[in-house]
Design a protein around this motif. Structure first.
Motif, short mmCIF file in Angstrom:
data_model
loop_
_atom_site.label_atom_id
_atom_site.label_comp_id
_atom_site.label_asym_id
_atom_site.label_seq_id
_atom_site.Cartn_x
_atom_site.Cartn_y
_atom_site.Cartn_z
N CYS A 91 -36.22 -36.58 24.27
CA CYS A 91 -37.11 -36.66 23.11
C CYS A 91 -37.00 -35.35 22.33
CB CYS A 91 -38.55 -36.87 23.57
SG CYS A 91 -39.74 -36.79 22.20
N ILE A 116 -37.58 -38.01 17.93
CA ILE A 116 -36.35 -38.80 18.03
C ILE A 116 -36.13 -39.01 19.51
CG2 ILE A 116 -33.92 -38.90 17.36
CD1 ILE A 116 -34.77 -36.16 15.78
N THR A 117 -36.11 -40.24 19.94
CA THR A 117 -35.93 -40.50 21.37
C THR A 117 -34.65 -41.29 21.60
OG1 THR A 117 -37.18 -42.55 21.32
CG2 THR A 117 -38.42 -40.53 21.80
N ALA A 118 -34.02 -41.01 22.71
CA ALA A 118 -32.81 -41.75 23.06
C ALA A 118 -32.60 -41.69 24.57
CB ALA A 118 -31.60 -41.16 22.36
N ASN A 120 -29.87 -41.04 27.31
CA ASN A 120 -28.53 -40.51 27.53
C ASN A 120 -28.00 -41.06 28.85
OD1 ASN A 120 -29.04 -39.00 25.22
ND2 ASN A 120 -29.72 -37.23 26.39
N SER A 135 -25.34 -41.66 24.43
CA SER A 135 -26.71 -41.97 24.01
C SER A 135 -26.79 -43.41 23.54
CB SER A 135 -27.17 -41.01 22.92
OG SER A 135 -26.70 -41.43 21.67
N CYS A 138 -31.34 -44.98 20.18
CA CYS A 138 -31.99 -43.90 19.44
C CYS A 138 -33.08 -44.46 18.53
CB CYS A 138 -30.96 -43.15 18.62
SG CYS A 138 -31.65 -41.84 17.61
N GLN A 139 -34.26 -43.86 18.60
CA GLN A 139 -35.39 -44.32 17.80
C GLN A 139 -36.10 -43.15 17.16
OE1 GLN A 139 -37.99 -46.53 20.34
NE2 GLN A 139 -37.16 -48.48 19.59
N CYS A 175 -30.13 -39.42 14.47
CA CYS A 175 -29.45 -39.96 15.65
C CYS A 175 -28.05 -39.37 15.85
CB CYS A 175 -29.46 -41.48 15.63
SG CYS A 175 -31.15 -42.11 15.80
N ILE A 178 -28.29 -36.21 17.81
CA ILE A 178 -28.37 -36.37 19.27
C ILE A 178 -26.96 -36.54 19.84
CG2 ILE A 178 -29.07 -37.96 21.09
CD1 ILE A 178 -31.70 -37.43 20.32
N ASP A 179 -26.16 -37.37 19.17
CA ASP A 179 -24.79 -37.60 19.64
C ASP A 179 -23.98 -36.30 19.63
OD1 ASP A 179 -25.33 -40.22 19.98
OD2 ASP A 179 -24.48 -40.88 18.07
#
Ligand SMILES: *[C@@H]1O[C@H](CO)[C@@H](O)[C@H](O)[C@H]1NC(C)=O
Length: 453
Positions: A91, A116-118, A120, A135, A138-139, A175, A178-179
């Motif tokens: 998160c 931002i949650t994902a 992994n 990931s 992703c939200q 998102c 995150i990646d």
């Protein structure tokens, strides 16, 4: 149900996995640091801010607001949680400040806090065999929205803005971030399975036994290390002493590397050829002269065979693979081979007096440098001694015990320690430096307590 069925049948199809020769237990402190380092190195925040301030396609601005731009993206708060059997839940919570001019002329600000949650997912890369996070799901969760707009126009205008703009734009913006961070984390596993040299003798590789596993409090990566001679052949890890498990008696969140005694045994076997030593020369440390005269005090037959004192040569040959034995708090190297003693007459070649079969043990002290484990040995005990052949007639070998014990300590051990100076390489992953870590010897294994400082 289907998934469970697959899990069961797929597990059955897989070859039965051997006990790991080494394993990594990665706790939350370690993973937090890995992700934080990746955020810094990827300069993701700077990139996010730059992206946020660019004109986004398909973005409608608020009717009553002009000159909209992202003023600030605050450093995010990152929280990680282990998802058993899956990987890590991530998160990223951050605050975005958007400014613009109101139709009335004043400056308007909208401050949005988003999470931002994902997930992994931790996998084993099929092509490289390396651990890999990927990931998914992703939200973007809007946590709060504040503005300095007059309160009566707030809900309508802002809601419209959020719906049409933020919800559309943010995922595309956040998102990939995150990646990107995960790519940096993944990159830091790149060299994990590369062969690492052990001096000139050969190399070792830390090969994964399969997909790393995630529990509620740590990630476990199991290895079946490959110890290979320079000539190309592989030294198998002995079956006994290989059973190791993730240590449980360390604080939550901490991380350990566990190296089995079996793995060390294979590594010592790689260096076995350096354990054959010829001891020559009259003076050895503070020992009495290395001569037939000194030897005749323990074996009178030697004095009878050589009236005049002659220099000695002692040939030590290790004929069986060395063995590292680990018990809580102590570790020993067991060596098994022969000792042949020669008298060296001044005008002819060495003449063999006798050959003994010998088993002895050395105490091992371990220490760490940034990327290796180092060993220093000292004489522990002569375990067994028997005469194989003798050209000076039979004699009582027991009497040689003290003589040989001190000879091994003074003349043999320093050579072994010299050979061990190369050290054994430790796994290269996530930028780990081992210099500050602590060591403990447990049943059948050496535990390296990893420090994240
Ligand atoms: C957003 O993230 C923060 C920090 O991790 C957390 O405390 C908070 O509960 C999250 N809020 C929502 C709505 O998910």
């Amino acid at each position: 149900m289907l998934r469970i069925l697959c899990l069961v049948s797929c597990a059955l199809l897989m070859p039965s996995m051997a006990d790991p020769g080494a394993l990594l237990k990665l706790g939350m402190e370690f993973m937090n640091k890995a992700v934080k380092d990746a955020m810094t190195e990827s300069q993701i925040l700077e990139k996010m801010a730059a992206m946020a301030s660019q004109k986004q396609a398909g973005v409608k601005s608020i009717k009553s607001m002009t000159d909209m731009k992202v003023k600030e993206v605050t450093p995010p708060i990152i929280t990680l949680d282990f998802l058993p059997g899956v990987g890590i839940f991530q998160c990223v919570s951050t605050r975005i400040t958007i400014t613009g001019k109101s139709f009335m002329g004043g400056t308007m600000e909208i401050i949005v806090v988003v999470n931002i949650t994902a997930t992994n997912r931790l996998q084993q890369d099929e092509a490289t065999g390396l651990p890999m996070f990927q990931s998914e799901g992703c939200q973007i969760v809007l946590v709060s929205v504040k503005t300095n707009l007059p309160s009566k126009m707030l809900p309508k205008v802002v809601n419209k803005f959020l719906d049409s703009t933020l919800k559309k734009v943010l995922p595309g913006m956040m998102c990939p971030a995150i990646d990107t961070v995960l790519e940096y984390v993944n990159q830091k596993w790149t060299h994990l399975m590369d062969p690492m040299p052990v001096g000139e003798a050969g190399s070792i590789k830390y090969i994964l036994t399969g997909t790393p596993t995630t529990t509620a409090s740590y990630i476990e990566v199991d290895f079946s290390p490959v110890v290979q001679r320079e000539e190309g052949d592989t030294i198998a890890l002995p079956e006994d002493g290989a059973a190791i498990t993730a240590p449980e008696d360390y604080p939550d969140g901490s991380s350990q590397l566990v190296l089995s005694a079996a793995f060390f045994t294979a590594e010592f076997t790689l260096l076995q050829k350096y354990f054959d030593v010829d001891i020559k020369g009259k003076t050895i440390g503070k020992l009495p002269p290395h001569t037939t005269k000194t030897l005749s005090r323990f074996v009178p037959r030697v004095g009878k065979a050589y009236r005049k004192s002659l220099p000695l040569m002692t040939q030590i040959r290790i004929s069986k693979p060395p063995k590292d034995i680990m018990k809580p708090g102590k570790s020993q190297l067991h060596l098994h081979g022969t000792i042949e003693m020669f008298a060296i007459p001044p005008k002819s070649g060495p003449s063999s007096m006798f050959v003994l079969e010998i088993r002895f043990s050395l105490d091992i002290q371990y220490s760490l440098s940034e990327d290796k484990v180092h060993m220093v040995t000292s004489m522990n005990k002569l375990l067994d001694l028997s005469v194989v052949s003798s050209s000076i007639r039979p004699f009582k070998e027991k009497k040689l015990k003290i003589f040989l014990t001190s000879l091994l300590q003074e003349a043999y051990v320093p050579v072994i320690n010299g050979a061990l100076e190369v050290g054994f390489p430790l796994p290269d992953f996530l930028g780990t430096k081992y210099g500050q870590s602590e060591l403990a010897i447990v049943e059948n294994a050496l535990v390296v307590d990893l420090r994240t400082s």
